[in-house]
Design an enzyme around this catalytic site. Structure first.
Site, PDB file in Angstrom:
ATOM      1  CG  HIS A  94      -1.798  -0.880   1.292  1.00  0.00           C
ATOM      2  ND1 HIS A  94      -1.222  -2.489   1.403  1.00  0.00           N
ATOM      3  CD2 HIS A  94      -3.497  -1.408   0.617  1.00  0.00           C
ATOM      4  CE1 HIS A  94      -2.045  -3.156   1.488  1.00  0.00           C
ATOM      5  NE2 HIS A  94      -3.595  -2.799   1.153  1.00  0.00           N
ATOM      6  N   GLY A 129      -3.607  -4.523  11.698  1.00  0.00           N
ATOM      7  CA  GLY A 129      -4.325  -4.806  10.053  1.00  0.00           C
ATOM      8  C   GLY A 129      -5.726  -4.985  10.148  1.00  0.00           C
ATOM      9  CG  ASN A 156      -5.974   9.758   3.029  1.00  0.00           C
ATOM     10  OD1 ASN A 156      -7.240   9.330   2.969  1.00  0.00           O
ATOM     11  ND2 ASN A 156      -4.986   9.083   3.019  1.00  0.00           N
ATOM     12  CG  HIS A 177      -6.024   2.132   0.060  1.00  0.00           C
ATOM     13  ND1 HIS A 177      -6.095   2.320   1.206  1.00  0.00           N
ATOM     14  CD2 HIS A 177      -5.543   0.468  -0.393  1.00  0.00           C
ATOM     15  CE1 HIS A 177      -6.092   1.185   1.765  1.00  0.00           C
ATOM     16  NE2 HIS A 177      -6.170   0.009   0.777  1.00  0.00           N
ATOM     17  NE  ARG A 229     -23.526 -16.550  37.898  1.00  0.00           N
ATOM     18  CZ  ARG A 229     -24.946 -16.009  38.074  1.00  0.00           C
ATOM     19  NH1 ARG A 229     -24.996 -14.472  37.340  1.00  0.00           N
ATOM     20  NH2 ARG A 229     -26.155 -15.940  38.432  1.00  0.00           N
ATOM     21  CD  GLU A 274     -20.111  -6.013  24.621  1.00  0.00           C
ATOM     22  OE1 GLU A 274     -20.376  -5.183  24.172  1.00  0.00           O
ATOM     23  OE2 GLU A 274     -21.068  -5.945  25.304  1.00  0.00           O
ATOM     24  CG  HIS A 330     -24.892 -15.669  31.972  1.00  0.00           C
ATOM     25  ND1 HIS A 330     -24.111 -15.057  32.906  1.00  0.00           N
ATOM     26  CD2 HIS A 330     -26.371 -15.857  32.538  1.00  0.00           C
ATOM     27  CE1 HIS A 330     -24.608 -14.613  33.827  1.00  0.00           C
ATOM     28  NE2 HIS A 330     -26.199 -14.287  34.397  1.00  0.00           N
ATOM     29  CG  HIS A 341     -29.355 -13.119  26.592  1.00  0.00           C
ATOM     30  ND1 HIS A 341     -29.588 -12.259  25.536  1.00  0.00           N
ATOM     31  CD2 HIS A 341     -28.904 -11.973  27.521  1.00  0.00           C
ATOM     32  CE1 HIS A 341     -29.644 -10.886  25.635  1.00  0.00           C
ATOM     33  NE2 HIS A 341     -28.665 -10.605  27.203  1.00  0.00           N
TER      34      HIS A 341
END
Ligand SMILES: Cc1ncc(C[n+]2csc(CCOP(=O)(O)OP(=O)(O)O)c2C)c(N)n1
Length: 649
Positions: free
Chosen positions: A27, A114, A185, A259, A349, A403, A453, A465
Site C-alpha cells: 500500500h 491489520g 486524506n 491506496h 461464574r 465489548e 452464562h 443470550h
C-alpha cells in the site's frame, strides 16, 4: 523547512515505495502521504532506544492503519531498529521481518495490526497501562514511568465501531498521554470517504472528551511539530488531523487507486522525480544516513537520561523498584492447595469470581473488569477500588458496554508491559470480542477472557443470550485455550494455568453446579477420567455442566451392568497436546463413545468416531433452564437410551 528534514522525509517515502514495488504488492498511498508527520514524530518527539527497542519507558507507537506497514518498516530501518536492507528488499516475503502487516515481535512493532480499529483500541490500553504504572511508581522528582502512546490511523480506523468505543472510553478516562495522528486524506479503497462517512470526526471526538488539533497542511513540518508539541500538554487525549494527499508525489496522488496497488516501475520513477529524490531503488544517500545517525544518537542520549533516573530511584526506593521489575516479569502462579479450596456446589461464574480475587491477592498487577456486567459475571475485585480518571490505582476497570474495544484494550494493556489484564461479558457476546481474541492468539499473549452464562442454562433470556456455536468457534481458533469447567475445582484449573502461554477463555455457568467427585488438579491436563478408570463398555465424554449429567447417567447405566467411564474435558486444546499414550489411556480406542455438551456438536466428532452425540445444533428458546435441558435431551433418560442404542449397534 529544513532541507535535510525534507530529504529524510523523502527517503522514508522512497524506501517504502521501493519495497512495495519489489514485492509487487502493498500500500503506497499511506506511506507517501503520511511520511512527513510520521518522520517528524520519530525524529524529534518520540522517546525510544533503537539499540534497545524494549526500553521500558519508551513512547509507544501503534500503526493502527496496519496496511501502511511499508512506512513503518522504512522508519524502523532508518531509525536503526535492526531491520536490514535485505528485510526491506524482501518486504512481504516468507521468512523476513517485513510481513504484510506489522507483526508483534519485530523490533519496534508494539502490536500486530491489520484489522482496522484494533490498533487504536490497543493504544488506549497502552495509555491506560501507562497511567496506572505512573501513579503506582512515580515519586516526586523521579518519574520512572513517563511516556506517551501514539497511534496513526486513517478514515478506515475512524469508521470502525471499535474506534468509537475506544475513543469514548479514552475521553471518559482522560487518557491525556494518548496522541492519535490522523492521516486525513479522505480516501479509502472505494473512493472518497464521503461516500460512506461524512460525519464531523472532529466534533465527534470533541464530544467524546478529546482535544482536537487540525494541521491544514500535513507537509508543513513546522506545523506538524507545533501540533505534536501542543498535544503533549493536553489534559485530554488528542486527535491531530494532518490534512494529507494519499500517494503524495505519485502520478495517482489524491486518488483511491494508489491506496493499495504498487505504483509500477514508471510510477516509482515519476514519484521520485516529483519529489526531487532521484536515487536508485533502495539507495540511501550518505547525507541521509548521517542525518538519521544523528537523530539516533539524540534518542539514545534521551534514554540514557532515564537510566540516571532509574539508578537514583533504585537507590532511594529499592523495594518499589524491585516491585516495578517484578511487575514486568512473567507472572508465576504458585500452585498451592488454597487455590483449589472449594467446599460446596456453586455456579462456575461464582467460582470464577473467587479465583479472580485469589489471583488478584497474589498478583498486585492483575487488573480488569467487565462490559457493564460485573454483577452478573461476578468479576468484581474486592477491596482494590475502581480505576478511573481520579483513581489510577483502582483495579476494577469499568469498560462500559463496549465489548469490541474492551478486548482490544486488554491486548494493549498487556502489550504495554507491567500489567495482567482480564475482561468479561456474557459468553453469547464473545462474538463481539472475537477479532481481539484472535489478535491475542496470533500474538501469543496471555490475556484472560472470562465469559459467564455459558449455555441454554441461561434460561429465560432466550436464544440471543444462549450460546450454541460459540464454543466450537473459539475452539477452532489456533493458540487459544478454551476452558469450560464442570465445577468450582475445574474453574480453579483454568485460572491456575492462565499464564502458561497465550490467551485463555474461561466459559462459566450461570447455574449452580455440584462439586464432582474426582475433579481437581487433573484438569490441568485438559481432559481426564473423572469416574470409572478401569475396563469399560462405554466412555462418556462431557464438559461443563454436562459432566454431572454424564456421571448420573453412568450411575444409572451401571445398574444395568454396563461399565461406564466418564471423561471430563474442560479444555480440549490442552488435552490434545498430551502424549498419545495419555490420551489413549483417558479415551480408550476400542470402546463406544458418547459426547455430551449443551452446545454445537462440531468439536466433538474427533473424540467419538462412530459414537453418539448429545449436543445442540439449533438455537435455544426462552424458558426455564431445566425445561430447556429436558426438551433438548439433556436428561439421564435420554443419555441412557442413547447409550443402549449405541451399544446395540
Ligand atoms: C476490519 C478491516 N476491514 C477492512 C479492511 C481492509 N482495508 C484495508 S485498508 C482499508 C481502507 C483504509 O482506508 P484509510 O484508513 O483511509 O487508509 P488510506 O486509504 O488512507 O491508506 C480497508 C477497507 C481491514 N484491513 N480491516
Amino acid at each position: 523547512m529544513n532541507n535535510m528534514d525534507n530529504k529524510a522525509v523523502n527517503a522514508v517515502r522512497c524506501l517504502a515505495i521501493d519495497a512495495i514495488q519489489a514485492a509487487n504488492s502493498g500500500h503506497p498511498g499511506l506511506p507517501l502521504g503520511a511520511a512527513p508527520f510520521a518522520y517528524k514524530l520519530y525524529a524529534d518527539h518520540m522517546k525510544f532506544s533503537p539499540s534497545n527497542p524494549k526500553f521500558i519507558d519508551r513512547d509507544r507507537f501503534v500503526l493502527s492503519a496496519g496496511h501502511g506497514s511499508a512506512l513503518m518498516y522504512s522508519l524502523l530501518y532508518h531509525f536503526g531498529f535492526g531491520l536490514t536492507m535485505d528485510d526491506i528488499k524482501n518486504f512481504r516475503q516468507l521468512g523476513y521481518k517485513t510481513s504484510g502487516h506489522p507483526e508483534y515481535g519485530t523490533p519496534g512493532v508494539e502490536t500486530s495490526t491489520g484489522p482496522l480499529g484494533q490498533g487504536i483500541a490497543n493504544a488506549v490500553g497502552m495509555a491506560l497501562a501507562e497511567s496506572v504504572l505512573a501513579a503506582k511508581f512515580n515519586k516526586p522528582g523521579l518519574n520512572l514511568v513517563d511516556h506517551y502512546t501514539y497511534a496513526l490511523l486513517g478514515e478506515g480506523c475512524l469508521m470502525e465501531g471499535i474506534e468509537y468505543e475506544a475513543a469514548s472510553l479514552a475521553g471518559t478516562l482522560k487518557l491525556n498521554k494518548l496522541i492519535v495522528l490522523y492521516d486525513c486524506n479522505k480516501i479509502t479503497i472505494e473512493g472518497n470517504s464521503d461516500i460512506a462517512f461524512d460525519e464531523d470526526i472532529f466534533k465527534r471526538h470533541e464530544a467524546q472528551g478529546w482535544n482536537v488539533i487540525v494541521v491544514e497542511c500535513g507537509e508543513d513540518l513546522d506545523a506538524v511539530d507545533a501540533a505534536i508539541q501542543k498535544a503533549k500538554h493536553s489534559d485530554k487525549p488528542t486527535l491531530i488531523a494532518f490534512k494529507t494527499v494519499i500517494g503524495y508525489g505519485s502520478p495517482k496522488a489524491g486518488s483511491a487507486s494508489c491506496h493499495g496497488a504498487p505504483l509500477g516501475l514508471d510510477g516509482v520513477v515519476a514519484t521520485k522525480k516529483a519529489l526531487g529524490y532521484e536515487y536508485a531503488p533502495f539507495e540511501v544517500p550518505q547525507d541521509v544516513t548521517e542525518h538519521f545517525a544523528k537523530k539516533i544518537e539524540q534518542h539514545e542520549k534521551e534514554c540514557a537520561e532515564w537510566e540516571k533516573i532509574r539508578d537514583e530511584y533504585k537507590k532511594k526506593y529499592p523495594d518499589e523498584y524491585a516491585e516495578f521489575e517484578k511487575w514486568h516479569e512473567k507472572p508465576v502462579i504458585e500452585d498451592t492447595d488454597d487455590l483449589w479450596q472449594f467446599d460446596s456446589a456453586m455456579s462456575t461464574r461464582k467460582a470464577g469470581g473467587v479465583m479472580l480475587n485469589r489471583l488478584a491477592a497474589r498478583l498486585d498487577n492483575f487488573i480488569g473488569g467487565s462490559a457493564d456486567l460485573a454483577p452478573s459475571n461476578l468479576t468484581g475485585l474486592k477491596d482494590v477500588g475502581d480505576y478511573g480518571k481520579d483513581n489510577r490505582l483502582g483495579r476494577n476497570i469499568h469498560f462500559g458496554i463496549r465489548e469490541h474495544a474492551m478486548a482490544a484494550i486488554c491486548n494493549g494493556i498487556y502489550l504495554h508491559g507491567g500489567l495482567l489484564p482480564f475482561c468479561s461479558t456474557f459468553f453469547a457476546f464473545s462474538d463481539y470480542l472475537k477479532n481481539a481474541i484472535r489478535m491475542s492468539a496470533i500474538m501469543n499473549i496471555p490475556v484472560l477472557y472470562v465469559f459467564s452464562h455459558d449455555s441454554i442454562g441461561v434460561g429465560e433470556d432466550g436464544p440471543t443470550h444462549q450460546p450454541i456455536e460459540q464454543l466450537a468457534g473459539l475452539r477452532a481458533m489456533p493458540n487459544l485455550k478454551v476452558f469450560r469447567p464442570c465445577d468450582a475445582r475445574e474453574t480453579a484449573a483454568a485460572f491456575v494455568s492462565a499464564y502458561d502461554g497465550g490467551p485463555t477463555v474461561v466459559v462459566e455457568s450461570r447455574q449452580d453446579l455440584p462439586l464432582i467427585e474426582g475433579s481437581g488438579r487433573k484438569a490441568l491436563k485438559g481432559g481426564y477420567v473423572i469416574k470409572g478408570d478401569g475396563e469399560c463398555d462405554l466412555c462418556i465424554i462431557a464438559a461443563g455442566s454436562e459432566v454431572d449429567l454424564a456421571v448420573r447417567s453412568a450411575d444409572e447405566l451401571e445398574k444395568t451392568g454396563i461399565k461406564v467411564r466418564v471423561v471430563s474435558m474442560p479444555c480440549m486444546e490442552i488435552f490434545d497436546e498430551q502424549t498419545e499414550e495419555y490420551k489413549n489411556s483417558v479415551i480408550p480406542r476400542n470402546v463406544k463413545k458418547i459426547a455430551i455438551e449443551a452446545g454445537s456438536a462440531m468439536c466433538w466428532y474427533k473424540y467419538v468416531g462412530d459414537g453418539a452425540l448429545v449436543c445442540i445444533d439449533h438455537f435455544g428458546e426462552s424458558g426455564k433452564a431445566n425445561k430447556l435441558f429436558e426438551r433438548y435431551g439433556f436428561t439421564v433418560e435420554n443419555v441412557v437410551d442413547t447409550a443402549k442404542k449405541l451399544l446395540q449397534k
